[in-house]
Design a protein around this motif. Structure first.
Motif, PDB file in Angstrom:
ATOM      1  N   LYS A  72       0.864  -1.172   0.000  1.00 17.24           N
ATOM      2  CA  LYS A  72       0.000   0.000   0.000  1.00 17.24           C
ATOM      3  C   LYS A  72       0.905   1.227   0.000  1.00 17.24           C
ATOM      4  N   LEU A  73       0.613   2.162  -0.891  1.00 16.16           N
ATOM      5  CA  LEU A  73       1.355   3.417  -0.966  1.00 16.16           C
ATOM      6  C   LEU A  73       0.336   4.541  -0.896  1.00 16.16           C
ATOM      7  N   ARG A  74       0.497   5.396   0.097  1.00 15.59           N
ATOM      8  CA  ARG A  74      -0.427   6.521   0.284  1.00 15.59           C
ATOM      9  C   ARG A  74       0.350   7.812   0.113  1.00 15.59           C
ATOM     10  N   GLY A  75       0.003   8.585  -0.918  1.00 14.55           N
ATOM     11  CA  GLY A  75       0.616   9.887  -1.140  1.00 14.55           C
ATOM     12  C   GLY A  75      -0.286  10.979  -0.610  1.00 14.55           C
ATOM     13  N   PHE A  76       0.331  12.042  -0.063  1.00 16.22           N
ATOM     14  CA  PHE A  76      -0.463  13.122   0.504  1.00 16.22           C
ATOM     15  C   PHE A  76       0.367  14.389   0.589  1.00 16.22           C
ATOM     16  N   VAL A  77      -0.333  15.517   0.719  1.00 17.79           N
ATOM     17  CA  VAL A  77       0.333  16.812   0.786  1.00 17.79           C
ATOM     18  C   VAL A  77       0.689  17.173   2.221  1.00 17.79           C
ATOM     19  N   ALA A  78      -0.269  17.132   3.133  1.00 21.04           N
ATOM     20  CA  ALA A  78      -0.005  17.575   4.498  1.00 21.04           C
ATOM     21  C   ALA A  78      -0.190  16.469   5.532  1.00 21.04           C
ATOM     22  N   VAL A  79      -1.354  15.849   5.541  1.00 21.87           N
ATOM     23  CA  VAL A  79      -1.637  14.797   6.509  1.00 21.87           C
ATOM     24  C   VAL A  79      -2.183  13.571   5.780  1.00 21.87           C
ATOM     25  N   PRO A  80      -1.869  12.364   6.266  1.00 20.93           N
ATOM     26  CA  PRO A  80      -2.308  11.139   5.597  1.00 20.93           C
ATOM     27  C   PRO A  80      -3.817  11.032   5.394  1.00 20.93           C
ATOM     28  N   LEU A  81      -4.599  11.651   6.276  1.00 14.28           N
ATOM     29  CA  LEU A  81      -6.048  11.578   6.149  1.00 14.28           C
ATOM     30  C   LEU A  81      -6.503  12.126   4.794  1.00 14.28           C
ATOM     31  N   PHE A  82      -5.811  13.140   4.302  1.00 15.05           N
ATOM     32  CA  PHE A  82      -6.166  13.766   3.029  1.00 15.05           C
ATOM     33  C   PHE A  82      -5.223  13.277   1.940  1.00 15.05           C
ATOM     34  N   GLY A  83      -5.403  12.035   1.545  1.00 10.13           N
ATOM     35  CA  GLY A  83      -4.558  11.448   0.525  1.00 10.13           C
ATOM     36  C   GLY A  83      -5.280  10.335  -0.192  1.00 10.13           C
ATOM     37  N   GLU A  84      -4.538   9.621  -0.995  1.00  9.41           N
ATOM     38  CA  GLU A  84      -5.099   8.496  -1.729  1.00  9.41           C
ATOM     39  C   GLU A  84      -4.139   7.327  -1.644  1.00  9.41           C
ATOM     40  N   THR A  85      -4.694   6.139  -1.463  1.00  6.38           N
ATOM     41  CA  THR A  85      -3.888   4.934  -1.333  1.00  6.38           C
ATOM     42  C   THR A  85      -3.985   4.103  -2.602  1.00  6.38           C
ATOM     43  N   GLU A  86      -2.835   3.669  -3.091  1.00  6.66           N
ATOM     44  CA  GLU A  86      -2.771   2.744  -4.214  1.00  6.66           C
ATOM     45  C   GLU A  86      -2.334   1.385  -3.695  1.00  6.66           C
ATOM     46  N   THR A  87      -2.757   0.338  -4.381  1.00 14.59           N
ATOM     47  CA  THR A  87      -2.373  -1.023  -4.039  1.00 14.59           C
ATOM     48  C   THR A  87      -1.479  -1.559  -5.140  1.00 14.59           C
ATOM     49  N   TRP A  88      -0.274  -1.968  -4.780  1.00 13.97           N
ATOM     50  CA  TRP A  88       0.683  -2.543  -5.720  1.00 13.97           C
ATOM     51  C   TRP A  88       0.852  -4.025  -5.390  1.00 13.97           C
ATOM     52  N   THR A  89       1.181  -4.809  -6.397  1.00 10.57           N
ATOM     53  CA  THR A  89       1.379  -6.244  -6.216  1.00 10.57           C
ATOM     54  C   THR A  89       2.821  -6.615  -6.534  1.00 10.57           C
ATOM     55  N   ARG A  90       3.246  -7.747  -5.989  1.00 10.67           N
ATOM     56  CA  ARG A  90       4.590  -8.248  -6.274  1.00 10.67           C
ATOM     57  C   ARG A  90       4.753  -8.448  -7.774  1.00 10.67           C
ATOM     58  N   PHE A  91       5.897  -8.048  -8.303  1.00  9.22           N
ATOM     59  CA  PHE A  91       6.190  -8.238  -9.717  1.00  9.22           C
ATOM     60  C   PHE A  91       7.041  -9.487  -9.871  1.00  9.22           C
ATOM     61  N   THR A  92       6.625 -10.374 -10.755  1.00 11.00           N
ATOM     62  CA  THR A  92       7.364 -11.622 -10.959  1.00 11.00           C
ATOM     63  C   THR A  92       7.788 -11.799 -12.409  1.00 11.00           C
ATOM     64  N   GLY A  93       7.504 -10.816 -13.247  1.00 13.41           N
ATOM     65  CA  GLY A  93       7.821 -10.917 -14.664  1.00 13.41           C
ATOM     66  C   GLY A  93       9.252 -10.515 -14.988  1.00 13.41           C
ATOM     67  N   LYS A  94       9.488 -10.281 -16.264  1.00 11.93           N
ATOM     68  CA  LYS A  94      10.809  -9.868 -16.763  1.00 11.93           C
ATOM     69  C   LYS A  94      10.721  -8.432 -17.247  1.00 11.93           C
ATOM     70  N   ILE A  95      11.791  -7.700 -17.027  1.00 13.19           N
ATOM     71  CA  ILE A  95      11.902  -6.324 -17.502  1.00 13.19           C
ATOM     72  C   ILE A  95      12.957  -6.321 -18.610  1.00 13.19           C
ATOM     73  N   GLY A  96      12.587  -5.762 -19.752  1.00 16.70           N
ATOM     74  CA  GLY A  96      13.484  -5.725 -20.898  1.00 16.70           C
ATOM     75  C   GLY A  96      14.442  -4.555 -20.860  1.00 16.70           C
ATOM     76  N   PRO A  97      15.203  -4.382 -21.950  1.00 16.29           N
ATOM     77  CA  PRO A  97      16.124  -3.240 -22.045  1.00 16.29           C
ATOM     78  C   PRO A  97      15.384  -1.918 -21.908  1.00 16.29           C
ATOM     79  N   GLU A  98      16.064  -0.925 -21.372  1.00 11.83           N
ATOM     80  CA  GLU A  98      15.527   0.406 -21.149  1.00 11.83           C
ATOM     81  C   GLU A  98      14.230   0.378 -20.330  1.00 11.83           C
ATOM     82  N   CYS A  99      14.180  -0.520 -19.362  1.00 11.80           N
ATOM     83  CA  CYS A  99      13.049  -0.625 -18.423  1.00 11.80           C
ATOM     84  C   CYS A  99      11.741  -1.034 -19.079  1.00 11.80           C
ATOM     85  N   ARG A 100      11.770  -1.556 -20.279  1.00 11.15           N
ATOM     86  CA  ARG A 100      10.515  -1.862 -21.005  1.00 11.15           C
ATOM     87  C   ARG A 100       9.837  -3.108 -20.425  1.00 11.15           C
ATOM     88  N   LEU A 101       8.539  -2.925 -20.123  1.00 10.79           N
ATOM     89  CA  LEU A 101       7.721  -4.049 -19.682  1.00 10.79           C
ATOM     90  C   LEU A 101       7.100  -4.698 -20.920  1.00 10.79           C
TER      91      LEU A 101
END
Length: 155
Positions: free
Chosen positions: A125-154
């Motif tokens: 969970k990643l929550r970005g906010f300006v002043a206090v966490p209450l006023f922010g938005e949370t994103e949900t990220w998952t474990r990455f198990t794939g391969k990343i190509g040259p120049e960071c290409r997915l």
């Protein structure tokens, strides 16, 4: 917005002034620092961050991007590939398993407060906010198990 990471940050930044969400029940953090380390895919599956130890802190680099033509550029015209966007994360003294730090919006160069933790479901969970966490938005990220190509290409 030119970059995938920029769109992710825009959502977090815009939500910072608009949302008053309470974290869901599955947001209970893990107390194991090692669980937060590794590669994590953004909610839209268009970016991968590598979260690692940086001395006594936690930091994160953008290491995978979904793009078709050229590598997305930040506000200064530099490649977003390998860009350190998560910085200065230290353990929250009041919330075990939560880490407080900063997140960079590569399109504007602005740096926002952020909080990260691993939920009981194993998602980051990643929550970005300006002043206090209450006023922010949370994103949900998952474990990455794939391969990343040259120049960071997915694939």
């Amino acid at each position: 917005m030119s970059g995938i990471a920029g769109r992710t940050l825009l959502v977090l930044a815009l939500g910072a002034g608009l949302a008053c969400a309470i974290p869901p029940a599955d947001a209970a953090p893990s107390s194991d620092t090692a669980e937060i380390l590794g590669e994590w895919e953004t909610k839209d599956h268009d970016g991968v961050f590598r979260i690692m130890k940086c001395g006594s802190e936690i930091c994160g680099d953008l290491v995978g991007l979904s793009y078709t033509k050229e590598v997305p550029k930040d506000h200064a015209g530099h490649s977003e590939c390998g860009l350190r966007m998560l910085t200065g994360f230290t353990p929250d003294q009041q919330d075990a398993g939560h880490w407080n730090g900063h997140i960079l919006d590569p399109d504007s160069g602005h740096v926002y407060h952020a909080r990260i933790w691993v939920s009981s479901s194993g998602a980051l969970k990643l929550r970005g906010f300006v002043a206090v966490p209450l006023f922010g938005e949370t994103e949900t990220w998952t474990r990455f198990t794939g391969k990343i190509g040259p120049e960071c290409r997915l694939p």
